[in-house]
Design a protein around this motif. Structure first.
Motif, PDB file in Angstrom:
ATOM      1  N   LEU A   1       2.370  15.567   0.914  1.00 54.85           N
ATOM      2  CA  LEU A   1       1.576  16.276  -0.081  1.00 54.85           C
ATOM      3  C   LEU A   1       0.978  17.507   0.578  1.00 54.85           C
ATOM      4  N   CYS A   2       1.192  18.684  -0.039  1.00 57.10           N
ATOM      5  CA  CYS A   2       0.741  19.939   0.557  1.00 57.10           C
ATOM      6  C   CYS A   2      -0.535  20.454  -0.093  1.00 57.10           C
ATOM      7  N   LEU A   3      -1.442  20.917   0.756  1.00 57.61           N
ATOM      8  CA  LEU A   3      -2.617  21.668   0.331  1.00 57.61           C
ATOM      9  C   LEU A   3      -2.576  23.007   1.045  1.00 57.61           C
ATOM     10  N   HIS A   4      -2.835  24.083   0.333  1.00 60.59           N
ATOM     11  CA  HIS A   4      -2.759  25.407   0.947  1.00 60.59           C
ATOM     12  C   HIS A   4      -4.026  25.732   1.726  1.00 60.59           C
ATOM     13  N   GLY A   5      -3.853  26.092   2.984  1.00 65.79           N
ATOM     14  CA  GLY A   5      -4.990  26.397   3.846  1.00 65.79           C
ATOM     15  C   GLY A   5      -5.678  27.693   3.496  1.00 65.79           C
ATOM     16  N   ASP A   6      -5.025  28.560   2.711  1.00 64.14           N
ATOM     17  CA  ASP A   6      -5.634  29.840   2.376  1.00 64.14           C
ATOM     18  C   ASP A   6      -6.388  29.797   1.048  1.00 64.14           C
ATOM     19  N   THR A   7      -6.471  28.615   0.427  1.00 59.95           N
ATOM     20  CA  THR A   7      -7.236  28.469  -0.803  1.00 59.95           C
ATOM     21  C   THR A   7      -8.729  28.506  -0.489  1.00 59.95           C
ATOM     22  N   PRO A   8      -9.541  29.232  -1.254  1.00 57.80           N
ATOM     23  CA  PRO A   8     -10.991  29.218  -1.022  1.00 57.80           C
ATOM     24  C   PRO A   8     -11.539  27.791  -1.060  1.00 57.80           C
ATOM     25  N   GLY A   9     -12.355  27.432  -0.063  1.00 59.78           N
ATOM     26  CA  GLY A   9     -12.890  26.078   0.003  1.00 59.78           C
ATOM     27  C   GLY A   9     -11.872  25.047   0.427  1.00 59.78           C
ATOM     28  N   ALA A  10     -10.838  25.476   1.159  1.00 63.39           N
ATOM     29  CA  ALA A  10      -9.721  24.586   1.502  1.00 63.39           C
ATOM     30  C   ALA A  10     -10.153  23.372   2.313  1.00 63.39           C
TER      31      ALA A  10
ATOM     32  N   ALA B   1       0.802  19.728  10.333  1.00 60.08           N
ATOM     33  CA  ALA B   1       0.406  21.134  10.302  1.00 60.08           C
ATOM     34  C   ALA B   1       1.634  22.022  10.224  1.00 60.08           C
ATOM     35  N   ASN B   2       1.739  22.802   9.139  1.00 60.42           N
ATOM     36  CA  ASN B   2       2.813  23.780   8.997  1.00 60.42           C
ATOM     37  C   ASN B   2       2.328  25.063   9.665  1.00 60.42           C
ATOM     38  N   VAL B   3       2.799  25.326  10.864  1.00 63.82           N
ATOM     39  CA  VAL B   3       2.263  26.429  11.656  1.00 63.82           C
ATOM     40  C   VAL B   3       3.086  27.693  11.451  1.00 63.82           C
TER      41      VAL B   3
ATOM     42  N   MET C   1       0.840  -1.204   0.000  1.00 64.94           N
ATOM     43  CA  MET C   1       0.000   0.000   0.000  1.00 64.94           C
ATOM     44  C   MET C   1       0.867   1.242   0.000  1.00 64.94           C
ATOM     45  N   SER C   2       0.542   2.221  -0.854  1.00 64.91           N
ATOM     46  CA  SER C   2       1.254   3.489  -0.852  1.00 64.91           C
ATOM     47  C   SER C   2       0.899   4.274   0.395  1.00 64.91           C
ATOM     48  N   THR C   3       1.863   5.059   0.877  1.00 61.46           N
ATOM     49  CA  THR C   3       1.654   5.883   2.072  1.00 61.46           C
ATOM     50  C   THR C   3       2.125   7.301   1.782  1.00 61.46           C
ATOM     51  N   ILE C   4       1.347   8.286   2.237  1.00 63.11           N
ATOM     52  CA  ILE C   4       1.767   9.674   2.067  1.00 63.11           C
ATOM     53  C   ILE C   4       1.226  10.514   3.210  1.00 63.11           C
ATOM     54  N   ASP C   5       1.969  11.545   3.538  1.00 64.45           N
ATOM     55  CA  ASP C   5       1.565  12.539   4.538  1.00 64.45           C
ATOM     56  C   ASP C   5       0.767  13.628   3.843  1.00 64.45           C
ATOM     57  N   LEU C   6      -0.198  14.204   4.553  1.00 61.29           N
ATOM     58  CA  LEU C   6      -0.981  15.316   4.017  1.00 61.29           C
ATOM     59  C   LEU C   6      -0.756  16.514   4.923  1.00 61.29           C
ATOM     60  N   ASN C   7      -0.105  17.551   4.400  1.00 62.98           N
ATOM     61  CA  ASN C   7       0.190  18.727   5.216  1.00 62.98           C
ATOM     62  C   ASN C   7      -0.541  19.958   4.695  1.00 62.98           C
ATOM     63  N   ALA C   8      -0.758  20.916   5.589  1.00 62.49           N
ATOM     64  CA  ALA C   8      -1.390  22.184   5.206  1.00 62.49           C
ATOM     65  C   ALA C   8      -0.788  23.308   6.025  1.00 62.49           C
ATOM     66  N   ASP C   9      -0.807  24.508   5.448  1.00 66.96           N
ATOM     67  CA  ASP C   9      -0.315  25.704   6.130  1.00 66.96           C
ATOM     68  C   ASP C   9      -1.425  26.222   7.045  1.00 66.96           C
TER      69      ASP C   9
ATOM     70  N   GLY D   1       4.708  21.240  12.630  1.00 70.57           N
ATOM     71  CA  GLY D   1       5.915  21.702  11.956  1.00 70.57           C
ATOM     72  C   GLY D   1       6.006  23.215  12.000  1.00 70.57           C
ATOM     73  N   ALA D   2       7.211  23.744  12.018  1.00 71.58           N
ATOM     74  CA  ALA D   2       7.425  25.190  12.022  1.00 71.58           C
ATOM     75  C   ALA D   2       7.526  25.680  10.586  1.00 71.58           C
ATOM     76  N   GLN D   3       6.606  26.557  10.198  1.00 75.44           N
ATOM     77  CA  GLN D   3       6.687  27.147   8.860  1.00 75.44           C
ATOM     78  C   GLN D   3       7.381  28.496   8.978  1.00 75.44           C
ATOM     79  N   VAL D   4       8.657  28.489   8.638  1.00 72.25           N
ATOM     80  CA  VAL D   4       9.492  29.676   8.801  1.00 72.25           C
ATOM     81  C   VAL D   4       9.494  30.497   7.519  1.00 72.25           C
ATOM     82  N   SER D   5       9.702  31.805   7.651  1.00 70.90           N
ATOM     83  CA  SER D   5       9.644  32.659   6.466  1.00 70.90           C
ATOM     84  C   SER D   5      10.517  33.882   6.640  1.00 70.90           C
ATOM     85  N   TYR D   6      10.583  34.672   5.573  1.00 67.09           N
ATOM     86  CA  TYR D   6      11.173  35.993   5.694  1.00 67.09           C
ATOM     87  C   TYR D   6      10.283  36.845   6.606  1.00 67.09           C
ATOM     88  N   ARG D   7      10.881  37.869   7.205  1.00 66.33           N
ATOM     89  CA  ARG D   7      10.113  38.775   8.080  1.00 66.33           C
ATOM     90  C   ARG D   7       9.301  39.712   7.176  1.00 66.33           C
ATOM     91  N   ASP D   8       8.059  39.330   6.894  1.00 65.28           N
ATOM     92  CA  ASP D   8       7.270  40.048   5.897  1.00 65.28           C
ATOM     93  C   ASP D   8       5.775  39.884   6.164  1.00 65.28           C
TER      94      ASP D   8
END
Length: 252
Positions: A221-230, A32-34, A1-9, A61-68
């Motif tokens: 596998l990533c899905l964006h939490g800010d997508t309409p209807g996410a 969860a990419n927080v 069986m295939s296995t995959i993680d499902l993550n979202a921002d 998970g820590a979602q790190v970014s530029y200071r913006d």
């Protein structure tokens, strides 16, 4: 069986403003990419999301970014490597406080937005992110685009390098993400997103914007939490994966 993680921002709010439906998405995803306060998020939001994730057994998970904050972390920036490394470590450390208070821990790191795309090719910025992760916790896995400089340098430094794919983003012929400034960068058709998700999980391939088949071997596998209807989209994706025989579980 295939296995995959499902993550979202997740946690992409600030003060009274909320962008992502964290409570509902945490009933679907396995990781969860927080947001850690630099592109979105604040202490109250970070604490709330960590508590919800811990309650539901979702990996943090820590979602790190530029200071913006004003640009949601999606504007191109050029941060000196030493400064960027310190800021990455700072973000991880901030989230770790709330994760531990909730009885969990920060289990991986993923860059966000402009930083994510920059470290695909930029050696110095990728090395700075790796240095920041090492400073915070030299055991943390790093989530990123397959073939990126970030994953190559993370692996060289002894950090687990975890490749991910995007069901709701278009790919170039080179296997990178189509910039959001271009038409068609985000895949909005729910049926197409589900089909792409299943194909990525089962065959490790995705169709590029030009129509060719690309090899994209991913553990998450990533899905964006800010997508309409996410939320509904995430439910459909998970259901589609499981009905096709793919087991959805966290990679760490």
């Amino acid at each position: 069986m295939s296995t995959i993680d499902l993550n979202a921002d997740l946690g992409e709010g600030f003060g009274r403003w909320r962008l992502t439906d964290d409570e509902q998405l945490l009933s679907v995803v396995t990781s969860a990419n927080v947001a850690c306060g630099f592109h979105a998020g604040d202490p109250v939001t970070m604490r709330r999301v960590c508590e919800l994730a811990a309650e539901r057994g979702v990996t943090i998970g820590a979602q790190v970014s530029y200071r913006d904050l004003a640009g949601f972390g999606r504007r191109a920036m050029d941060v000196p490597p030493a400064e960027l490394a310190a800021e990455v470590a700072y973000q991880i450390g901030a989230l770790e406080v709330f994760a531990r208070a909730a009885g969990a821990r920060v289990a991986y790191v993923k860059p966000h937005g402009a930083l994510y795309n920059r470290v695909v090719h930029d050696e110095r910025q990728a090395a700075a992110v790796v240095d920041g992760v090492l400073l915070a916790d030299a055991t943390l896995p790093v989530l990123g685009l397959p073939g990126s400089r970030l994953l190559a340098l993370a692996g060289k430094a002894g950090l687990p390098a975890v490749p991910e794919a995007f069901a709701d983003r278009a790919y170039t012929e080179q296997g990178t993400l189509v910039p959001r400034s271009e038409d068609g960068a985000v895949v909005t058709d729910p049926d197409a997103v589900v089909e792409r998700s299943v194909r990525l999980a089962r065959t490790g391939t995705v169709t590029s914007r030009a129509g060719s088949s690309l090899a994209v071997r991913a553990r998450s596998l990533c899905l964006h939490g800010d997508t309409p209807g996410a939320v509904e989209l995430a439910r459909r994706v998970r259901r589609g994966l499981e009905e096709s025989g793919v087991q959805v579980e966290a990679f760490v």
